[in-house]
Design a protein around this motif. Structure first.
Motif, short mmCIF file in Angstrom:
data_model
loop_
_atom_site.label_atom_id
_atom_site.label_comp_id
_atom_site.label_asym_id
_atom_site.label_seq_id
_atom_site.Cartn_x
_atom_site.Cartn_y
_atom_site.Cartn_z
N ALA A 121 0.81 -1.21 0.00
CA ALA A 121 0.00 0.00 0.00
C ALA A 121 0.85 1.27 0.00
CB ALA A 121 -0.94 0.00 1.20
N ARG A 160 -3.81 4.05 -1.85
CA ARG A 160 -5.21 3.88 -2.25
C ARG A 160 -5.74 2.52 -1.81
NH1 ARG A 160 -5.23 6.66 -8.31
NH2 ARG A 160 -4.43 8.71 -7.63
N THR A 161 -6.01 2.41 -0.54
CA THR A 161 -6.59 1.19 0.01
C THR A 161 -7.60 1.57 1.08
OG1 THR A 161 -6.17 -0.80 1.34
CG2 THR A 161 -4.61 1.00 1.58
#
Length: 214
Positions: A121, A160-161
């Motif tokens: 991530a 972007r998680t």
């Protein structure tokens, strides 16, 4: 918190007047990139690293780090049994990067699958921080001005998680808190200015080369 070991560079660097800048952020990010890449892509490495963290085996951690990120391995290295901290020394200050379960949550747990997920991530974030000077400048200014909203936007533009639950400004740096559905525990990826007070908050004991301090 459990047993913890610290090995760092000699000398006191309190950095009372330090203001985070793009040079520091980019230097740390560049030094850490090979390590996060290894954790993200090599399951065996991630497993060995987690095992060394929970057993507070600093010698093993140093060997593993040196095998993938020699520049980072030349810095100070610490563990608290639930995470690790890698120091980067600059004139009059130490800036630190690492991942840990928040102290007081559990003892001697550091899950390799969670660590791998975090590394995957944050890789785009550290890659951009290391290579994109305007991005690093914006982040440094936002931290200095305690602009949490802008820090959030900048970090989340690269990380972007949905597992990233919060982004906060802490210790003249940032704290990214992750919670994955396959783990009971929250984890934090930290990038911050190391101080004696902060070190004591995270590490019960520390050991420097040639000496032990509690």
């Amino acid at each position: 918190m459990g047993r913890a070991i610290w090995r760092g560079s000699s000398g006191s660097r309190r950095g009372g007047k330090f203001k985070v800048n793009a040079n520091v952020l980019q230097s740390v990010a560049a030094g850490m990139l090979p390590f996060y890449r290894a954790v993200a892509t090599d399951e065996r490495f991630a497993t060995l690293w987690s095992r060394a963290v929970v057993t507070a085996n600093l010698d093993k951690l140093e060997k593993l780090l040196a095998s993938v990120a020699p520049r980072a391995a030349r810095q100070g290295l610490g563990t608290n049994g639930i995470g690790y901290f890698i120091d980067f020394s600059f004139p009059k200050l130490v800036y630190t990067n690492g991942t840990t379960i928040p102290p007081g949550t559990v003892q001697f747990v550091f899950e390799p699958d969670v660590h791998q997920a975090i590394a995957r991530a944050v890789l785009p974030f550290y890659r951009r921080l290391a290579s994109d000077r305007p991005f690093a400048c914006k982040l440094a200014i936002a931290i200095r001005r305690k602009n949490t909203r802008l820090v959030n936007l900048l970090v989340r533009s690269a990380v972007r998680t949905p597992a990233l639950k919060s982004v906060k400004i802490e210790d003249r740096g940032i704290a990214l808190t992750f919670k994955f559905p396959f783990s009971r525990f929250k984890y934090q990826n930290l990038l911050f200015h190391e101080t004696l007070l902060g070190r004591r908050r995270r590490l019960r004991r520390r050991r420097r080369r040639g000496s032990t301090e509690e």
